[in-house]
Write a protein that holds these residues in place. Structure first.
Motif, mmCIF file in Angstrom:
data_model
loop_
_atom_site.group_PDB
_atom_site.id
_atom_site.type_symbol
_atom_site.label_atom_id
_atom_site.label_comp_id
_atom_site.label_asym_id
_atom_site.label_seq_id
_atom_site.Cartn_x
_atom_site.Cartn_y
_atom_site.Cartn_z
ATOM 1 N N CYS A 152 36.768 26.385 48.095
ATOM 2 C CA CYS A 152 36.130 27.705 48.170
ATOM 3 C C CYS A 152 34.902 27.689 49.078
ATOM 4 C CB CYS A 152 35.751 28.196 46.777
ATOM 5 S SG CYS A 152 37.186 28.549 45.744
ATOM 6 N N TYR A 175 36.026 27.592 52.589
ATOM 7 C CA TYR A 175 36.493 28.927 52.972
ATOM 8 C C TYR A 175 35.314 29.827 53.327
ATOM 9 C CZ TYR A 175 39.008 33.346 52.849
ATOM 10 O OH TYR A 175 39.532 34.566 53.188
ATOM 11 N N ALA A 230 33.328 32.810 48.934
ATOM 12 C CA ALA A 230 33.737 31.751 47.995
ATOM 13 C C ALA A 230 34.193 32.321 46.645
ATOM 14 C CB ALA A 230 32.616 30.729 47.819
ATOM 15 N N TRP A 259 38.017 32.135 45.121
ATOM 16 C CA TRP A 259 38.122 31.535 43.785
ATOM 17 C C TRP A 259 38.958 32.448 42.879
ATOM 18 C CZ3 TRP A 259 35.418 27.224 41.479
ATOM 19 C CH2 TRP A 259 35.566 27.130 40.100
#
Length: 154
Positions: A76, A79, A47, A51
């Motif tokens: 994020c 993900y 994450a 980001w």
């Protein structure tokens, strides 16, 4: 039938960005110049990485406002889940053997699918795919001429 609209249903709501008389009441939200991942992402692997990949790009293109930060967070975190599920599937396979001896679909596939959907949804809101990027930036919205405008109707 007098008095009825030719097309059933409610008319479209005018888009203030496209109308000739701009709506002066469109809200303006605060710009962001730089923002680090939230503290709760410190222990996570993927994450904070995504980001730090997408936020500078969004900031550079002036696509990110303070009110969009929750979309960045959800993207994020989705993900993070997506990458962990991919690792689990690579390690365990797409099917698992139960204690009873039957074969079942790996539950990580369901979580992977949901994370991919969340990434698509929230990525689109942030302009992370070509069609939503065009929608957000207005690129390609040039006046298009009708090639048949000079043709006479017969």
């Amino acid at each position: 039938m007098g008095g009825l609209a030719s097309v059933p249903g409610r008319g479209r709501k005018p888009d203030p960005r496209k109308s000739k008389s701009k709506n002066i009441n469109v809200p303006e939200f605060s710009n962001i110049t730089d923002i680090e991942p939230p503290d709760y992402m410190d222990g996570l692997e993927f994450a904070p990485m995504i980001w730090r990949s997408i936020v500078p790009e969004l900031l550079e293109n002036e696509l990110l406002k303070i009110t969009d930060m929750h979309n960045v967070e959800v993207f994020c975190m989705a993900y993070e889940t997506y990458r962990k599920c991919q690792s689990e599937i690579a390690f365990s396979g797409v099917t698992l053997n139960t204690e009873a001896g039957s074969v079942i679909k790996n539950p990580a596939l369901t979580a992977l699918n949901e994370a991919a959907r969340q990434m698509a949804t929230f990525g689109s809101l942030l302009g992370l795919d070509p069609s939503s990027r065009q929608r957000l930036t207005g690129a390609g919205n040039k006046e298009q001429k009708n090639p048949f405008s000079g043709v006479l109707n017969m």
